[in-house]
Design a protein around this motif. Structure first.
Motif, PDB file in Angstrom:
ATOM      1  N   LEU A  76       0.935  -1.084   0.046  1.00  0.00           N
ATOM      2  CA  LEU A  76       0.083  -0.040   0.052  1.00  0.00           C
ATOM      3  C   LEU A  76       1.027   1.111   0.034  1.00  0.00           C
ATOM      4  O   LEU A  76       1.717   1.400   0.951  1.00  0.00           O
ATOM      5  N   VAL A  77       0.664   1.800  -0.811  1.00  0.00           N
ATOM      6  CA  VAL A  77       1.604   3.236  -1.097  1.00  0.00           C
ATOM      7  C   VAL A  77       0.836   4.596  -1.157  1.00  0.00           C
ATOM      8  O   VAL A  77       0.161   4.725  -2.153  1.00  0.00           O
ATOM      9  N   GLU A  78       0.934   5.330  -0.208  1.00  0.00           N
ATOM     10  CA  GLU A  78       0.250   6.630   0.047  1.00  0.00           C
ATOM     11  C   GLU A  78       1.070   7.482  -0.859  1.00  0.00           C
ATOM     12  O   GLU A  78       2.385   7.721  -0.905  1.00  0.00           O
ATOM     13  N   SER A  79       0.545   8.361  -1.295  1.00  0.00           N
ATOM     14  CA  SER A  79       0.930   9.815  -1.629  1.00  0.00           C
ATOM     15  C   SER A  79      -0.071  10.949  -1.825  1.00  0.00           C
ATOM     16  O   SER A  79      -1.083  10.758  -1.511  1.00  0.00           O
ATOM     17  N   GLY A  80       0.451  12.226  -2.216  1.00  0.00           N
ATOM     18  CA  GLY A  80      -0.232  13.416  -1.985  1.00  0.00           C
ATOM     19  C   GLY A  80      -0.231  14.249  -0.767  1.00  0.00           C
ATOM     20  O   GLY A  80      -0.693  15.300  -0.792  1.00  0.00           O
ATOM     21  N   GLY A  81       0.431  13.812   0.358  1.00  0.00           N
ATOM     22  CA  GLY A  81       0.692  14.751   1.392  1.00  0.00           C
ATOM     23  C   GLY A  81       1.487  15.853   1.032  1.00  0.00           C
ATOM     24  O   GLY A  81       2.021  15.944   0.052  1.00  0.00           O
ATOM     25  N   GLY A  82       1.650  16.795   1.846  1.00  0.00           N
ATOM     26  CA  GLY A  82       2.422  17.986   1.708  1.00  0.00           C
ATOM     27  C   GLY A  82       1.983  19.230   2.790  1.00  0.00           C
ATOM     28  O   GLY A  82       1.297  19.090   3.839  1.00  0.00           O
ATOM     29  N   LEU A  83       2.496  20.367   2.571  1.00  0.00           N
ATOM     30  CA  LEU A  83       2.341  21.349   3.435  1.00  0.00           C
ATOM     31  C   LEU A  83       1.152  22.262   2.816  1.00  0.00           C
ATOM     32  O   LEU A  83       1.225  22.420   1.449  1.00  0.00           O
ATOM     33  N   VAL A  84       0.112  22.635   3.394  1.00  0.00           N
ATOM     34  CA  VAL A  84      -0.874  23.451   2.918  1.00  0.00           C
ATOM     35  C   VAL A  84      -1.382  24.360   3.843  1.00  0.00           C
ATOM     36  O   VAL A  84      -1.308  24.186   5.069  1.00  0.00           O
ATOM     37  N   GLN A  85      -1.931  25.649   3.546  1.00  0.00           N
ATOM     38  CA  GLN A  85      -2.421  26.528   4.494  1.00  0.00           C
ATOM     39  C   GLN A  85      -3.679  26.007   5.202  1.00  0.00           C
ATOM     40  O   GLN A  85      -4.339  25.339   4.439  1.00  0.00           O
ATOM     41  N   PRO A  86      -3.829  26.623   6.280  1.00  0.00           N
ATOM     42  CA  PRO A  86      -5.340  26.489   6.888  1.00  0.00           C
ATOM     43  C   PRO A  86      -6.431  26.982   5.613  1.00  0.00           C
ATOM     44  O   PRO A  86      -6.228  27.939   5.199  1.00  0.00           O
ATOM     45  N   GLY A  87      -7.463  26.054   5.676  1.00  0.00           N
ATOM     46  CA  GLY A  87      -8.571  26.323   4.733  1.00  0.00           C
ATOM     47  C   GLY A  87      -8.379  25.650   3.280  1.00  0.00           C
ATOM     48  O   GLY A  87      -8.974  25.673   2.727  1.00  0.00           O
ATOM     49  N   GLY A  88      -7.029  25.224   3.102  1.00  0.00           N
ATOM     50  CA  GLY A  88      -6.654  24.574   1.806  1.00  0.00           C
ATOM     51  C   GLY A  88      -7.258  23.038   1.589  1.00  0.00           C
ATOM     52  O   GLY A  88      -7.915  22.532   2.529  1.00  0.00           O
ATOM     53  N   SER A  89      -6.725  22.576   0.541  1.00  0.00           N
ATOM     54  CA  SER A  89      -7.171  21.277   0.166  1.00  0.00           C
ATOM     55  C   SER A  89      -6.151  20.376  -0.078  1.00  0.00           C
ATOM     56  O   SER A  89      -5.191  20.954  -0.817  1.00  0.00           O
ATOM     57  N   LEU A  90      -6.115  18.951   0.136  1.00  0.00           N
ATOM     58  CA  LEU A  90      -5.156  18.123  -0.615  1.00  0.00           C
ATOM     59  C   LEU A  90      -6.062  16.537  -0.870  1.00  0.00           C
ATOM     60  O   LEU A  90      -6.976  16.560  -0.233  1.00  0.00           O
ATOM     61  N   ARG A  91      -5.336  15.961  -1.731  1.00  0.00           N
ATOM     62  CA  ARG A  91      -6.005  14.768  -2.023  1.00  0.00           C
ATOM     63  C   ARG A  91      -5.001  13.836  -1.965  1.00  0.00           C
ATOM     64  O   ARG A  91      -3.966  13.877  -2.685  1.00  0.00           O
ATOM     65  N   LEU A  92      -5.367  12.854  -1.000  1.00  0.00           N
ATOM     66  CA  LEU A  92      -4.524  11.507  -0.833  1.00  0.00           C
ATOM     67  C   LEU A  92      -4.882  10.573  -1.553  1.00  0.00           C
ATOM     68  O   LEU A  92      -5.964  10.239  -1.897  1.00  0.00           O
ATOM     69  N   SER A  93      -3.652   9.720  -2.029  1.00  0.00           N
ATOM     70  CA  SER A  93      -3.919   8.442  -2.650  1.00  0.00           C
ATOM     71  C   SER A  93      -3.335   7.308  -2.229  1.00  0.00           C
ATOM     72  O   SER A  93      -2.289   7.425  -1.554  1.00  0.00           O
ATOM     73  N   CYS A  94      -3.795   6.179  -2.451  1.00  0.00           N
ATOM     74  CA  CYS A  94      -3.157   4.819  -1.782  1.00  0.00           C
ATOM     75  C   CYS A  94      -3.235   3.929  -2.919  1.00  0.00           C
ATOM     76  O   CYS A  94      -4.499   3.513  -3.087  1.00  0.00           O
ATOM     77  N   ALA A  95      -2.292   3.560  -3.467  1.00  0.00           N
ATOM     78  CA  ALA A  95      -2.255   2.607  -4.405  1.00  0.00           C
ATOM     79  C   ALA A  95      -2.021   1.192  -3.943  1.00  0.00           C
ATOM     80  O   ALA A  95      -0.819   0.965  -3.171  1.00  0.00           O
ATOM     81  N   ALA A  96      -2.741   0.123  -4.335  1.00  0.00           N
ATOM     82  CA  ALA A  96      -2.710  -1.208  -3.432  1.00  0.00           C
ATOM     83  C   ALA A  96      -2.419  -2.293  -4.568  1.00  0.00           C
ATOM     84  O   ALA A  96      -2.647  -2.060  -5.879  1.00  0.00           O
TER      85      ALA A  96
END
Length: 123
Positions: A3-23
């Motif tokens: 299981l490999v997660e990706s998409g994390g990072g630094l974001v400002q409050p109120g912002g958005s991120l999309r994480l993915s997990c490839a299996a």
């Protein structure tokens, strides 16, 4: 099994991120999938879960209405769309695979885990 997660990072409050997990290495479409997170000095906590078909989802109270879990069984991937992020969402986010959807809010029920991806919400 991987299981490999990706998409994390630094974001400002109120912002958005999309994480993915490839299996890979198991029958992804037969497993419920979940996202958990662990902040500094904290225990791993439930974020969201989705059943094998995507027809049922569950969320922690702290993420309900802001986060959306989804999956694409053709791509063996589960996603976590995170909106309206807050500093308290800062954590390492892990995806896991659980053979049974019932009880998927408990990390001890999971069979497989990814290595995690860091999400930092800060101005």
């Amino acid at each position: 099994v991987q299981l490999v997660e990706s998409g994390g990072g630094l974001v400002q409050p109120g912002g958005s991120l999309r994480l993915s997990c490839a299996a890979s290495g198991f029958t992804f479409s037969s497993y419920a999938m979940g996202w958990f997170r662990q902040g500094p000095g904290k225990e791993r906590e439930f974020v969201a879960a989705i059943n094998w078909s995507g027809g049922n989802t569950d969320y922690a109270d702290s993420t309900k209405g802001r986060f959306t879990i989804s999956r694409d069984n053709a791509k063996n991937t589960v996603y976590l769309q995170m909106n309206s992020l807050k500093p308290e969402d800062t954590a390492v986010y892990y995806c896991g695979a659980d053979q049974y959807y019932s009880g998927s809010e408990y990390y001890t029920n999971y069979d497989y885990w990814g290595q995690g991806t860091q999400v930092t919400v800060s101005s």
